[in-house]
Design a protein around this motif. Sequence first.
Motif, PDB file in Angstrom:
ATOM      1  N   ALA A   1      22.562  70.087 -37.835  1.00 38.89           N
ATOM      2  CA  ALA A   1      22.637  68.835 -37.086  1.00 38.89           C
ATOM      3  C   ALA A   1      23.883  68.812 -36.211  1.00 38.89           C
ATOM      4  CB  ALA A   1      22.639  67.649 -38.041  1.00 38.89           C
ATOM      5  N   VAL A   2      23.719  68.351 -34.992  1.00 39.86           N
ATOM      6  CA  VAL A   2      24.841  68.235 -34.057  1.00 39.86           C
ATOM      7  C   VAL A   2      25.582  66.925 -34.277  1.00 39.86           C
ATOM      8  CG1 VAL A   2      25.473  68.089 -31.618  1.00 39.86           C
ATOM      9  CG2 VAL A   2      23.715  69.695 -32.343  1.00 39.86           C
ATOM     10  N   VAL A   3      24.867  65.878 -34.642  1.00 37.70           N
ATOM     11  CA  VAL A   3      25.460  64.577 -34.933  1.00 37.70           C
ATOM     12  C   VAL A   3      25.513  64.406 -36.444  1.00 37.70           C
ATOM     13  CG1 VAL A   3      25.308  62.088 -34.595  1.00 37.70           C
ATOM     14  CG2 VAL A   3      24.564  63.637 -32.771  1.00 37.70           C
TER      15      VAL A   3
ATOM     16  N   GLY B   1      22.239  62.266 -26.311  1.00 41.69           N
ATOM     17  CA  GLY B   1      21.243  61.231 -26.586  1.00 41.69           C
ATOM     18  C   GLY B   1      20.205  61.688 -27.580  1.00 41.69           C
ATOM     19  N   ALA B   2      19.729  62.919 -27.417  1.00 41.40           N
ATOM     20  CA  ALA B   2      18.726  63.454 -28.342  1.00 41.40           C
ATOM     21  C   ALA B   2      19.308  63.587 -29.748  1.00 41.40           C
ATOM     22  CB  ALA B   2      18.223  64.805 -27.844  1.00 41.40           C
TER      23      ALA B   2
ATOM     24  N   THR C   1      20.856  58.784 -18.924  1.00 42.92           N
ATOM     25  CA  THR C   1      20.309  59.992 -19.546  1.00 42.92           C
ATOM     26  C   THR C   1      20.460  59.942 -21.059  1.00 42.92           C
ATOM     27  OG1 THR C   1      20.799  61.310 -17.582  1.00 42.92           O
ATOM     28  CG2 THR C   1      20.467  62.513 -19.640  1.00 42.92           C
ATOM     29  N   VAL C   2      21.631  59.522 -21.536  1.00 46.60           N
ATOM     30  CA  VAL C   2      21.836  59.363 -22.981  1.00 46.60           C
ATOM     31  C   VAL C   2      20.813  58.388 -23.545  1.00 46.60           C
ATOM     32  CG1 VAL C   2      23.375  58.446 -24.757  1.00 46.60           C
ATOM     33  CG2 VAL C   2      24.297  59.943 -22.986  1.00 46.60           C
ATOM     34  N   LEU C   3      20.671  57.265 -22.890  1.00 45.62           N
ATOM     35  CA  LEU C   3      19.790  56.218 -23.384  1.00 45.62           C
ATOM     36  C   LEU C   3      18.334  56.671 -23.426  1.00 45.62           C
ATOM     37  CD1 LEU C   3      19.909  53.344 -24.403  1.00 45.62           C
ATOM     38  CD2 LEU C   3      19.768  52.549 -22.036  1.00 45.62           C
TER      39      LEU C   3
ATOM     40  N   LEU D   1      16.185  57.102 -26.962  1.00 40.90           N
ATOM     41  CA  LEU D   1      14.989  56.331 -27.271  1.00 40.90           C
ATOM     42  C   LEU D   1      13.771  57.226 -27.479  1.00 40.90           C
ATOM     43  CD1 LEU D   1      15.500  53.394 -24.740  1.00 40.90           C
ATOM     44  CD2 LEU D   1      15.652  53.244 -27.238  1.00 40.90           C
ATOM     45  N   LYS D   2      13.602  58.216 -26.624  1.00 40.97           N
ATOM     46  CA  LYS D   2      12.445  59.109 -26.743  1.00 40.97           C
ATOM     47  C   LYS D   2      12.510  59.904 -28.052  1.00 40.97           C
ATOM     48  CE  LYS D   2       9.899  62.787 -24.381  1.00 40.97           C
ATOM     49  NZ  LYS D   2       9.755  63.605 -25.616  1.00 40.97           N
ATOM     50  N   THR D   3      13.667  60.434 -28.368  1.00 39.96           N
ATOM     51  CA  THR D   3      13.791  61.233 -29.588  1.00 39.96           C
ATOM     52  C   THR D   3      13.589  60.370 -30.822  1.00 39.96           C
ATOM     53  OG1 THR D   3      15.349  62.706 -28.479  1.00 39.96           O
ATOM     54  CG2 THR D   3      15.291  62.804 -30.880  1.00 39.96           C
ATOM     55  N   TYR D   4      14.149  59.176 -30.805  1.00 39.41           N
ATOM     56  CA  TYR D   4      13.964  58.271 -31.943  1.00 39.41           C
ATOM     57  C   TYR D   4      12.480  57.952 -32.123  1.00 39.41           C
ATOM     58  CZ  TYR D   4      14.379  54.344 -35.117  1.00 39.41           C
ATOM     59  OH  TYR D   4      14.243  53.518 -36.210  1.00 39.41           O
TER      60      TYR D   4
END
Length: 372
Positions: free
Chosen positions: A95-97, A142-143, A295-297, A301-304
């Motif tokens: 995991a990156v985050v 963001g992802a 771009t972050v946003l 949202l898409k990944t979530y």
Amino acid sequence: MANENPDLLTVAGVLRFLAPTPFASDEVHPLSGGNCNFVYRIHLRTPYNNISTLVLKHAEPYVAASAHRMPLAVERQNTEVTAMNAVKAILSSDAVVIVPTIHHFDDVAHVVIMDDCGVGAVTLKQLMLKNPPPVSVAKALGAGLGEFLSRLHVWGRDPQTSNHVSFDQNQQGRTISGYVTYGRLVSTLTGKDNIPALSDPPLDIAQSKLDTISALSSEKIHAINTSHQTLTMGDFWPGNIMVRLNPAGDSLERAYVLDWEVAKPGVAGLDIGQFCAEMHSLRRFSPACDASATTVLDAFLKTYRDAAGVDVGVAKDAMVHVGAHLVAWTPRVPWGSKERTREVVEEGVGYLVEGYAATQEWLRGSLVGRLV
């Protein structure tokens, strides 16, 4: 490890406290950025597990940044440590985050010693304001954040696995979360709170809208106090996310999610909405970071959505919370001009009222459209 009545409000006191422990240090530096606790970077005399610097976080029974010592129960650290250890265990090894590893918790002296995010790490808010990252980094960030929050919320849906019973004891977290947004919406908009940016002239909000906001506020506060939809982080905003890029600034090395003191069972949309509101505020008040923040946003949202699955109810909760955050927080934080602040607050009113009655079609065209 606890000393009797340790002085942990000064560098000298922290050095004395650490001297007889495995974390004895030659240098201690206060860290800024937080409001509730006293936080220091400690430079270890002898590396601990091959680590030379760590972060010490000390809690007092009040808000550290409050001139009047506003009360805040020290048990918040128990919640934070429990949450961080549990979340650490569910993250993938690549995991990156992530959350920092906790190396020691002293519940008598109210001290947590955890990983140092690094001298070069900055909050996501600072990064966006001072040095907006290239689109490739913003997309990765963001992802990564979307994956992180989705993993927390999917895991948190099972009250046994994610230990809702333990986190239910955090009534302080519920009270804070309800008050700082929904508890002061109407008083913010009517001028009762005497906020300079919203005075002279006062905002002209239709009574019908105020009535709707009052009703939804009561409903949301009840949900915050009772919901077991999932386990929530409770304070998921760019100021609690530390980002470390490579020296060239063109790739993401790691991001850390900090400050879990209001973690609790709750409403998934509030974590999502808080993050979205803050990222939206960044691009509204700092156009230079518009491309990066957007771009972050979008990636978040898409990944979530792809990882967690989102029904219309979660998307509505998120959209309403964007509005609540913009109204309650924007005029209380030095974001920018009075004129732009008023614009964003009025934008928040629209999100509250329209989001509360939103259809799926309306949500698809909204700020959180990528969720549905």
